[in-house]
Design an enzyme around this catalytic site. Structure first.
Site, PDB file in Angstrom:
ATOM      1  N   ARG A  15       0.848  -1.204   0.000  1.00 38.60           N
ATOM      2  CA  ARG A  15       0.000   0.000   0.000  1.00 38.60           C
ATOM      3  C   ARG A  15       0.888   1.260   0.000  1.00 38.60           C
ATOM      4  O   ARG A  15       1.013   1.950  -0.988  1.00 38.60           O
ATOM      5  CB  ARG A  15      -0.944  -0.029   1.226  1.00 38.60           C
ATOM      6  N   ASP A  16       1.556   1.510   1.097  1.00 43.26           N
ATOM      7  CA  ASP A  16       2.340   2.749   1.225  1.00 43.26           C
ATOM      8  C   ASP A  16       3.473   2.785   0.206  1.00 43.26           C
ATOM      9  O   ASP A  16       3.827   3.849  -0.311  1.00 43.26           O
ATOM     10  CB  ASP A  16       2.901   2.856   2.650  1.00 43.26           C
ATOM     11  N   HIS A 208       4.388   3.771  12.875  1.00 40.75           N
ATOM     12  CA  HIS A 208       4.591   3.775  11.419  1.00 40.75           C
ATOM     13  C   HIS A 208       5.677   4.816  11.162  1.00 40.75           C
ATOM     14  O   HIS A 208       5.444   6.008  11.311  1.00 40.75           O
ATOM     15  CB  HIS A 208       3.265   4.155  10.745  1.00 40.75           C
ATOM     16  N   HIS A 210       8.930   6.557   8.964  1.00 43.46           N
ATOM     17  CA  HIS A 210       9.631   6.778   7.693  1.00 43.46           C
ATOM     18  C   HIS A 210      11.085   7.107   8.000  1.00 43.46           C
ATOM     19  O   HIS A 210      11.405   7.645   9.058  1.00 43.46           O
ATOM     20  CB  HIS A 210       8.955   7.893   6.898  1.00 43.46           C
ATOM     21  N   CYS A 241       8.880   9.775  -1.061  1.00 44.23           N
ATOM     22  CA  CYS A 241       8.019  10.820  -1.606  1.00 44.23           C
ATOM     23  C   CYS A 241       8.183  10.875  -3.115  1.00 44.23           C
ATOM     24  O   CYS A 241       9.295  11.010  -3.626  1.00 44.23           O
ATOM     25  CB  CYS A 241       8.405  12.165  -0.999  1.00 44.23           C
ATOM     26  N   ASN A 250       9.477   4.302   3.891  1.00 44.90           N
ATOM     27  CA  ASN A 250       9.251   3.662   5.186  1.00 44.90           C
ATOM     28  C   ASN A 250      10.544   3.002   5.654  1.00 44.90           C
ATOM     29  O   ASN A 250      11.437   2.722   4.848  1.00 44.90           O
ATOM     30  CB  ASN A 250       8.194   2.558   5.053  1.00 44.90           C
TER      31      ASN A 250
HETATM   32 ZN    ZN Z   1       3.708   6.159   5.388  1.00 41.29          ZN
END
Ligand code: ZN
Length: 304
Positions: A15-16, A208, A210, A241, A250
């Site tokens: 997902r991310d 979570h 990064h 990004c 992440n």
């Molecule tokens: Zn994230």
């Protein structure tokens, strides 16, 4: 050092990670990668996001991904989570028999406005409506920008506590604290988690993180020392990004697994299998990888 004996790693790469890759990844390849992540023994995976396909075209196959995986793994003990931005997305997920969703509200008002055009308070109203409409759907609330916001800078502890209180009031099933832009540092991690422990000692927060500024694993260590034992990470360190090529994403699952296992903290994840998945990613999708273990070829893995 007081550390947990085991840690749950929630893999959020599909997902991310995938959502930050512009080039279309065929559904079959996404499924093949998720299959391999399951083989590597992840027990909880965030597999997709029910967002508008115009907002994130990469997630437009959410329905196919969910249907295939739920069918394929109906008798296996692996949990699939989908991210939903609103009630519409939650309904779509629920209709496909998704058991748990992640709903995001930013602790920063300007970040939340930029993301979903609502104040955090309005987003909580939406969350309450979601809970009332779909009472059987498990909800993980991800509180974004807890450690800093690109627009507002520091976020006050009072604001974070207010968010947690609201979340408990809505009776969400779990809460994840997110360092959305990778600005947290270990000292800040200690003080925030200790502050939260005073008011919410029974809440089992997940993190979570990064790794934008290279502080990801240092923050994990700080969090472990504060009793956190659930972390979200992405294989390959995906999730950078899209507007800043090369910026780390992440924390990489393989780096996290490697560190924890070397510290005798059990993750259940098979590192070598996970590294195979990272190789597939490297060969077939060719993203910029910021993971360390992805490039450790010559040492014998699994040998301590
Ligand atoms: Zn994230």
């Amino acid at each position: 050092m007081k550390l947990p004996q085991s840690v749950q790693i929630i893999e959020v790469g599909p997902r991310d990670g995938f959502q930050s890759i512009k080039e279309w990844i065929p559904t079959e390849l996404k499924l093949q990668i998720i299959d391999s992540l399951i083989e590597a023994n992840f027990k909880k995976i965030e597999i997709t996001s029910f967002v508008h396909p115009k907002a994130i075209p990469q997630m437009r196959d959410a329905k196919d991904i969910v249907q295939t995986l739920l069918q394929r793994y109906s008798d296996k003990d692996v949990e699939f989570v989908a991210l939903v931005p609103n009630l519409f997305g939650a309904k779509a997920a629920y209709e496909l028999d998704v058991k748990e969703v992640t709903y995001v509200i930013s602790a920063s008002e300007s970040h939340n406005m930029a993301n979903v055009k609502r104040t955090p308070a309005q987003s909580f109203e939406g969350l309450e409506e979601l809970k009332n409409t779909l009472p059987n759907l498990k909800i993980n609330l991800a509180i974004a920008t807890v450690f800093g916001c690109p627009y507002e800078g520091d976020i006050s502890i009072e604001q974070v506590k207010w968010m947690v209180k609201k979340a408990l009031h809505v009776e969400v099933d779990s809460i994840t604290l997110a360092d959305t832009i990778g600005v947290a540092n270990p000292k800040q991690m200690h003080s925030l988690l200790n502050e939260l422990k005073k008011d919410f000692k029974d809440v089992d927060f997940a993190l979570h993180l990064h790794d934008t500024r290279g502080m990801g694993l240092a923050n994990v260590l700080a969090a472990l020392q504060c009793g956190v034992s659930r972390f979200e990470s992405a294989f390959g360190g995906l999730g950078g990004c899209p507007f800043a090529p090369g910026a780390a994403g992440n924390i990489a699952s393989e780096d996290l697994v490697n560190m924890l296992e070397n510290m005798d903290i059990k993750t259940g994840v098979k590192l070598e299998k996970l590294l195979d998945v990272v190789q597939t990613l490297k060969n077939k999708i060719k993203p910029i990888l910021t993971s360390h273990m992805a490039y450790v070829d010559n040492c014998k893995l699994g040998e301590k």
